[in-house]
Every structure is written in structure tokens, then in C-alpha cells.
Design an enzyme around this catalytic site. Structure first.
Site, PDB file in Angstrom:
ATOM      1  CG  HIS A   9      41.641  28.863  34.567  1.00  0.00           C
ATOM      2  ND1 HIS A   9      42.745  28.428  33.843  1.00  0.00           N
ATOM      3  CD2 HIS A   9      42.250  28.889  35.774  1.00  0.00           C
ATOM      4  CE1 HIS A   9      43.967  28.265  34.612  1.00  0.00           C
ATOM      5  NE2 HIS A   9      43.475  28.353  36.007  1.00  0.00           N
ATOM      6  CD  GLU A  79      45.212  28.016  42.312  1.00  0.00           C
ATOM      7  OE1 GLU A  79      44.630  28.019  43.243  1.00  0.00           O
ATOM      8  OE2 GLU A  79      44.864  27.201  41.411  1.00  0.00           O
TER       9      GLU A  79
END
Length: 193
Positions: A9, A79
């Protein structure tokens, strides 16, 4: 599966400042949005057999700005859960734990929203993503996060999750995993768009 394209990202305020960002759901910065748009030529015109995106807003926005409209949100792509280190920088952690290193020392438990994860737990999630990717036809693309994708790369190569420390990964970059003579290899790593 032919190959797996990994997109990290774009930049967030916390990634820019070096703060551990696991489950805190942050927006992209203006620079992060520009990084995500710059990834578009890498996916434009390609037909993916499987497109997976982390549930995090920063990953979903990156996917959309890159032109990946039809994707499946996969919670395995979250994550690493940094537990009590969520939102804290490495230098701040080292004030109370001199020499601390995520890959060697792990995290401390946090609150109910950030209980923390061991490297082996992150690896189990990465292994599930890899199994899904290998079962897909054609190319696969996954949009996720720095430490998670580093663990995924290590597991792709048959290495322990802690060896993810060897694969630096910047925001807004792409990587490619594939095969050579039937063996898993890294084709491209941490490449700017």
C-alpha cells in the site's frame, strides 16, 4: 498460478513516521495516493485469476487507485499485529528494550484490539494466502502491508518467517514471485512504480 504480484500500500502518516501500523486503520497520505496511482500501469490490461486485498482502508484504497476494481478482501492479508507496540517507533521501543528487533524479539501483548502476534502466526496466514494463490489459474495479485509481505516472501521461498527481515519493502512498491524450473523464486522485489 503463473506468478504472484505483490503491491505494498501507499504511504500513510504512520508509515512515513516509522510507527508500527498493524491493525490501526489509517488513510493514505497525498503522497500515498500518488504512489497507488503510479501502480496502475503495472496492472492495467491484465486479467488476474485471483485478486486479494487486505481489509485495511490503506490497502483497499491502494487497490482502487491502482485500478483493481474487482477484488476479494482477505483477512489473512492484515499486517502483523504489533500488540503493545502498535503506533510506536523502533527508537521508542529501544528506550525500554535496548537492541530490540521485531524479527528476533517479537512484540508484547497489547489491548483487546491489538493482542499481538508471533512471527509463526503471521507465517500461518501467509501460508494460507500462498496456498490460495497456487490453486488459482493465471496471475495473482495481492495488495497488503510491508511486514506481512516480507513474511509471505520468506514463506514462498520455504524460509522461516523471521527471514522476512532480509527483504526490505517500501510503500507504494511492487514485487513479483514466480518460478524457475518449477522452484519458487523472487522475480522482482521492492521495485518503484
Amino acid at each position: 498460478m503463473d506468478e504472484m504480484i505483490l503491491l505494498r500500500h501507499g504511504e500513510t502518516e504512520w508509515s512515513r513516521d516509522g510507527r508500527h501500523t498493524g491493525r490501526t486503520d489509517l488513510r493514505l497520505t497525498g503522497r500515498g495516493e500518488d504512489q497507488a496511482r503510479a501502480l496502475a500501469p503495472l496492472v492495467k490490461g491484465r486479467s488476474f485469476g485471483l485478486t486479494l486485498v487486505s481489509p485495511a482502508r490503506r490497502a483497499r484504497r491502494t487497490a482502487e487507485l491502482a485500478g483493481l476494481d474487482a477484488y476479494e478482501v482477505d483477512p489473512d492479508l492484515w499486517e502483523w499485529d504489533y500488540g503493545g507496540y502498535e503506533g510506536i517507533t523502533t527508537p521508542e521501543i529501544r528506550r525500554t528494550r535496548p537492541g530490540w528487533h521485531l524479527w528476533r524479539d517479537g512484540v508484547i501483548p497489547g489491548d483487546a484490539e491489538h493482542p499481538g502476534e508471533r512471527a509463526e502466526e503471521v507465517a500461518a496466514r501467509a501460508d494460507r494466502v500462498i496456498a490460495r494463490a497456487r490453486a488459482a489459474d493465471g496471475e495473482v495479485v495481492a495488495v497488503a502491508h510491508g511486514h506481512f509481505l516480507r513474511v509471505l516472501c520468506a514463506r514462498w521461498l520455504g524460509l522461516p518467517p523471521q527471514d522476512g527481515r532480509l527483504f526490505r519493502l517500501d510503500t507504494g512498491t511492487y514485487s513479483r514471485l514466480g518460478f524457475e524450473h518449477g522452484e519458487p523464486v523472487v522475480l522482482t522485489w521492492n521495485a518503484p512504480a
